[in-house]
Design a protein around this motif. Sequence first.
Motif, PDB file in Angstrom:
ATOM      1  N   THR A   1      -1.166   1.972  -4.629  1.00 15.75           N
ATOM      2  CA  THR A   1       0.144   1.905  -3.971  1.00 15.75           C
ATOM      3  C   THR A   1       0.756   3.297  -4.044  1.00 15.75           C
ATOM      4  O   THR A   1       0.935   3.841  -5.138  1.00 15.75           O
ATOM      5  CB  THR A   1       1.082   0.909  -4.673  1.00 15.75           C
ATOM      6  OG1 THR A   1       0.571  -0.414  -4.533  1.00 15.75           O
ATOM      7  CG2 THR A   1       2.481   0.984  -4.064  1.00 15.75           C
ATOM      8  N   ARG A   2       1.040   3.835  -2.877  1.00 17.68           N
ATOM      9  CA  ARG A   2       1.630   5.181  -2.848  1.00 17.68           C
ATOM     10  C   ARG A   2       3.146   5.045  -2.804  1.00 17.68           C
ATOM     11  O   ARG A   2       3.695   4.452  -1.883  1.00 17.68           O
ATOM     12  CB  ARG A   2       1.131   5.961  -1.640  1.00 17.68           C
ATOM     13  CG  ARG A   2       1.574   7.410  -1.635  1.00 17.68           C
ATOM     14  CD  ARG A   2       0.917   8.194  -0.520  1.00 17.68           C
ATOM     15  NE  ARG A   2      -0.519   8.312  -0.668  1.00 17.68           N
ATOM     16  CZ  ARG A   2      -1.125   9.187  -1.465  1.00 17.68           C
ATOM     17  NH1 ARG A   2      -0.411  10.028  -2.197  1.00 17.68           N
ATOM     18  NH2 ARG A   2      -2.441   9.233  -1.524  1.00 17.68           N
ATOM     19  N   LEU A   3       3.804   5.573  -3.816  1.00 16.26           N
ATOM     20  CA  LEU A   3       5.259   5.490  -3.935  1.00 16.26           C
ATOM     21  C   LEU A   3       5.891   6.844  -3.639  1.00 16.26           C
ATOM     22  O   LEU A   3       5.465   7.863  -4.187  1.00 16.26           O
ATOM     23  CB  LEU A   3       5.661   5.052  -5.342  1.00 16.26           C
ATOM     24  CG  LEU A   3       7.163   5.088  -5.674  1.00 16.26           C
ATOM     25  CD1 LEU A   3       7.919   4.065  -4.840  1.00 16.26           C
ATOM     26  CD2 LEU A   3       7.406   4.863  -7.160  1.00 16.26           C
ATOM     27  N   LEU A   4       6.902   6.821  -2.789  1.00 21.41           N
ATOM     28  CA  LEU A   4       7.699   8.024  -2.524  1.00 21.41           C
ATOM     29  C   LEU A   4       9.152   7.695  -2.837  1.00 21.41           C
ATOM     30  O   LEU A   4       9.713   6.750  -2.269  1.00 21.41           O
ATOM     31  CB  LEU A   4       7.551   8.461  -1.076  1.00 21.41           C
ATOM     32  CG  LEU A   4       8.388   9.680  -0.651  1.00 21.41           C
ATOM     33  CD1 LEU A   4       8.021  10.908  -1.460  1.00 21.41           C
ATOM     34  CD2 LEU A   4       8.234   9.960   0.843  1.00 21.41           C
ATOM     35  N   VAL A   5       9.723   8.448  -3.742  1.00 23.24           N
ATOM     36  CA  VAL A   5      11.131   8.258  -4.114  1.00 23.24           C
ATOM     37  C   VAL A   5      11.937   9.402  -3.519  1.00 23.24           C
ATOM     38  O   VAL A   5      11.705  10.573  -3.828  1.00 23.24           O
ATOM     39  CB  VAL A   5      11.301   8.217  -5.644  1.00 23.24           C
ATOM     40  CG1 VAL A   5      12.775   7.991  -5.998  1.00 23.24           C
ATOM     41  CG2 VAL A   5      10.419   7.147  -6.259  1.00 23.24           C
TER      42      VAL A   5
ATOM     43  N   ARG B   1       0.823  -1.199   0.000  1.00 16.18           N
ATOM     44  CA  ARG B   1       0.000   0.000   0.000  1.00 16.18           C
ATOM     45  C   ARG B   1       0.862   1.256   0.000  1.00 16.18           C
ATOM     46  O   ARG B   1       0.464   2.290  -0.528  1.00 16.18           O
ATOM     47  CB  ARG B   1      -0.913   0.003   1.213  1.00 16.18           C
ATOM     48  CG  ARG B   1      -1.906  -1.156   1.231  1.00 16.18           C
ATOM     49  CD  ARG B   1      -2.992  -0.978   0.170  1.00 16.18           C
ATOM     50  NE  ARG B   1      -3.691   0.278   0.361  1.00 16.18           N
ATOM     51  CZ  ARG B   1      -4.692   0.435   1.208  1.00 16.18           C
ATOM     52  NH1 ARG B   1      -5.127  -0.580   1.929  1.00 16.18           N
ATOM     53  NH2 ARG B   1      -5.270   1.622   1.331  1.00 16.18           N
ATOM     54  N   HIS B   2       2.044   1.134   0.574  1.00 16.40           N
ATOM     55  CA  HIS B   2       2.969   2.256   0.613  1.00 16.40           C
ATOM     56  C   HIS B   2       4.372   1.733   0.339  1.00 16.40           C
ATOM     57  O   HIS B   2       4.719   0.623   0.772  1.00 16.40           O
ATOM     58  CB  HIS B   2       2.952   2.945   1.989  1.00 16.40           C
ATOM     59  CG  HIS B   2       1.603   3.438   2.396  1.00 16.40           C
ATOM     60  ND1 HIS B   2       1.122   4.671   2.027  1.00 16.40           N
ATOM     61  CD2 HIS B   2       0.633   2.849   3.132  1.00 16.40           C
ATOM     62  CE1 HIS B   2      -0.097   4.833   2.528  1.00 16.40           C
ATOM     63  NE2 HIS B   2      -0.412   3.734   3.206  1.00 16.40           N
ATOM     64  N   LYS B   3       5.170   2.551  -0.360  1.00 13.70           N
ATOM     65  CA  LYS B   3       6.547   2.165  -0.630  1.00 13.70           C
ATOM     66  C   LYS B   3       7.402   3.419  -0.627  1.00 13.70           C
ATOM     67  O   LYS B   3       7.113   4.377  -1.343  1.00 13.70           O
ATOM     68  CB  LYS B   3       6.644   1.458  -1.977  1.00 13.70           C
ATOM     69  CG  LYS B   3       8.050   1.031  -2.375  1.00 13.70           C
ATOM     70  CD  LYS B   3       8.544  -0.113  -1.529  1.00 13.70           C
ATOM     71  CE  LYS B   3       9.916  -0.588  -1.985  1.00 13.70           C
ATOM     72  NZ  LYS B   3      10.391  -1.728  -1.147  1.00 13.70           N
TER      73      LYS B   3
END
Lengths: 112, 113
Positions: free
Chosen positions: B108-112, B9-11
Amino acid sequence: QKEVEQNSGPLSVPEGAIASLNCTYSDRGSQSFFWYRQYSGKSPELIMFIYSNGDKEDGRFTAQLNKASQYVSLLIRDSQPSDSATYLCAVKRGSTLGRLYFGRGTQLTVWP
Amino acid sequence: DTGVSQDPRHKITKRGQNVTFRCDPISEHNRLYWYRQTLGQGPEFLTYFQNEAQLEKSRLLSDRFSAERPKGSFSTLEIQRTEQGDSAMYLCASIPTGGETQYFGPGTRLLVL
């Protein structure tokens, strides 16, 4: 010109009022029109869809389609604070394999 | 729960790393779509599968992006060498045969970083 245009708002209405959300689209071959609701941090959930010119009612929601004007609207009657969300207009073009083109959404706030 | 599911769900990842997301559509939905949504924007189409065949890809899907649906059931979306601009919500949706309505997963929430 964007495929789907919405007034980003914010739109603010008092509880019990009618909220009116508007959407225009650029492709005259568009076939199906969808309204999704999206709460902050959540994924879109379908409210209703419309194919034919005219009105379609579902509970407190009415979708209106005018293909000649390339215009779709959503009316929410007896607005509730729980209706506060972003409303996304989406269009399916006749020439595509079902992909949806979304507007950027209109943020609605219903205040008690 | 018989809805569309997505994992994780989160990355949170560092720039340059590879990430893979999974989508499990509603059972027997043969059509599956991936979208990307950035803050303040509507979802943007990435790619479409009918059963195991990838039938359409957006120009947004650079060479760093690849998607599969090997057995016509779940799908994966991989981003290689992530960039900060990849930070977004990645949404999966499915439609049954003959249907019109796309049902979205939780994303899916992606934070780079």
